[in-house]
Design a protein around this motif. Structure first.
Motif, mmCIF file in Angstrom:
data_model
loop_
_atom_site.group_PDB
_atom_site.id
_atom_site.type_symbol
_atom_site.label_atom_id
_atom_site.label_comp_id
_atom_site.label_asym_id
_atom_site.label_seq_id
_atom_site.Cartn_x
_atom_site.Cartn_y
_atom_site.Cartn_z
ATOM 1 N N ILE A 7 -6.078 -5.424 2.790
ATOM 2 C CA ILE A 7 -6.769 -5.701 1.527
ATOM 3 C C ILE A 7 -8.205 -5.219 1.658
ATOM 4 C CG2 ILE A 7 -7.596 -7.516 -0.026
ATOM 5 C CD1 ILE A 7 -5.076 -9.099 0.755
ATOM 6 N N LYS A 8 -8.663 -4.547 0.591
ATOM 7 C CA LYS A 8 -10.032 -4.042 0.561
ATOM 8 C C LYS A 8 -10.702 -4.561 -0.712
ATOM 9 C CE LYS A 8 -12.801 0.147 0.498
ATOM 10 N NZ LYS A 8 -12.799 1.605 0.623
ATOM 11 N N LYS A 17 -4.714 -4.443 -2.629
ATOM 12 C CA LYS A 17 -3.802 -4.495 -1.486
ATOM 13 C C LYS A 17 -3.173 -3.111 -1.322
ATOM 14 C CE LYS A 17 0.448 -6.706 0.031
ATOM 15 N NZ LYS A 17 1.486 -7.676 -0.377
ATOM 16 N N PHE A 18 -3.340 -2.532 -0.147
ATOM 17 C CA PHE A 18 -2.783 -1.230 0.177
ATOM 18 C C PHE A 18 -1.638 -1.389 1.170
ATOM 19 C CE2 PHE A 18 -7.189 -0.248 -0.909
ATOM 20 C CZ PHE A 18 -7.043 0.839 -1.746
ATOM 21 N N THR A 19 -0.632 -0.534 1.058
ATOM 22 C CA THR A 19 0.420 -0.456 2.068
ATOM 23 C C THR A 19 0.635 0.998 2.451
ATOM 24 O OG1 THR A 19 2.242 -0.307 0.478
ATOM 25 C CG2 THR A 19 1.632 -2.513 1.224
ATOM 26 N N TYR A 20 1.018 1.191 3.683
ATOM 27 C CA TYR A 20 1.295 2.521 4.226
ATOM 28 C C TYR A 20 2.525 2.399 5.111
ATOM 29 C CZ TYR A 20 0.809 6.276 7.742
ATOM 30 O OH TYR A 20 1.025 7.319 8.607
ATOM 31 N N GLN A 21 3.547 3.190 4.803
ATOM 32 C CA GLN A 21 4.758 3.178 5.606
ATOM 33 C C GLN A 21 5.130 4.613 5.948
ATOM 34 O OE1 GLN A 21 8.230 1.655 3.621
ATOM 35 N NE2 GLN A 21 9.292 1.277 5.533
ATOM 36 N N GLU A 22 5.246 4.900 7.230
ATOM 37 C CA GLU A 22 5.687 6.227 7.654
ATOM 38 C C GLU A 22 7.174 6.354 7.382
ATOM 39 O OE1 GLU A 22 4.716 7.047 11.726
ATOM 40 O OE2 GLU A 22 2.573 7.010 11.331
ATOM 41 N N GLN A 33 -2.202 -2.098 -5.114
ATOM 42 C CA GLN A 33 -2.080 -3.067 -6.193
ATOM 43 C C GLN A 33 -3.387 -3.828 -6.326
ATOM 44 O OE1 GLN A 33 0.954 -6.080 -5.821
ATOM 45 N NE2 GLN A 33 0.818 -6.579 -7.981
ATOM 46 N N ILE A 34 -3.965 -3.777 -7.520
ATOM 47 C CA ILE A 34 -5.212 -4.494 -7.804
ATOM 48 C C ILE A 34 -4.870 -5.956 -8.061
ATOM 49 C CG2 ILE A 34 -7.177 -4.652 -9.375
ATOM 50 C CD1 ILE A 34 -6.670 -1.644 -10.001
#
Length: 68
Positions: A7-8, A17-22, A33-34
């Motif tokens: 979360i930033k 909220k950010f997600t990163y999936q390889e 998502q804000i």
């Protein structure tokens, strides 16, 4: 494979909220998502140059996050 979530807080105070999936074969799935917003922005990258940094992921949503 890497799977991250963080979360930033943006300058105006909203949290994202950010997600990163390889994914297989150098792909990646990214979301943002804000807070208090039902909309989730997502991007699938076929050639992601994994691993991506948090800054790399956040930059993909710069335009959407600038909207109020």
């Amino acid at each position: 494979m890497r799977d991250e979530e963080w979360i930033k807080k943006l300058e105006e105070g909203r949290k994202v909220k950010f997600t990163y999936q390889e994914l297989l074969k150098d792909g990646a799935f990214l979301t943002a998502q804000i807070e208090r917003n039902e909309v989730v922005y997502s991007v699938v990258l076929a050639k992601a140059r994994n691993p991506l940094s948090h800054e790399d992921v956040e930059s993909h949503f710069k335009g959407e996050l600038a909207k109020k």
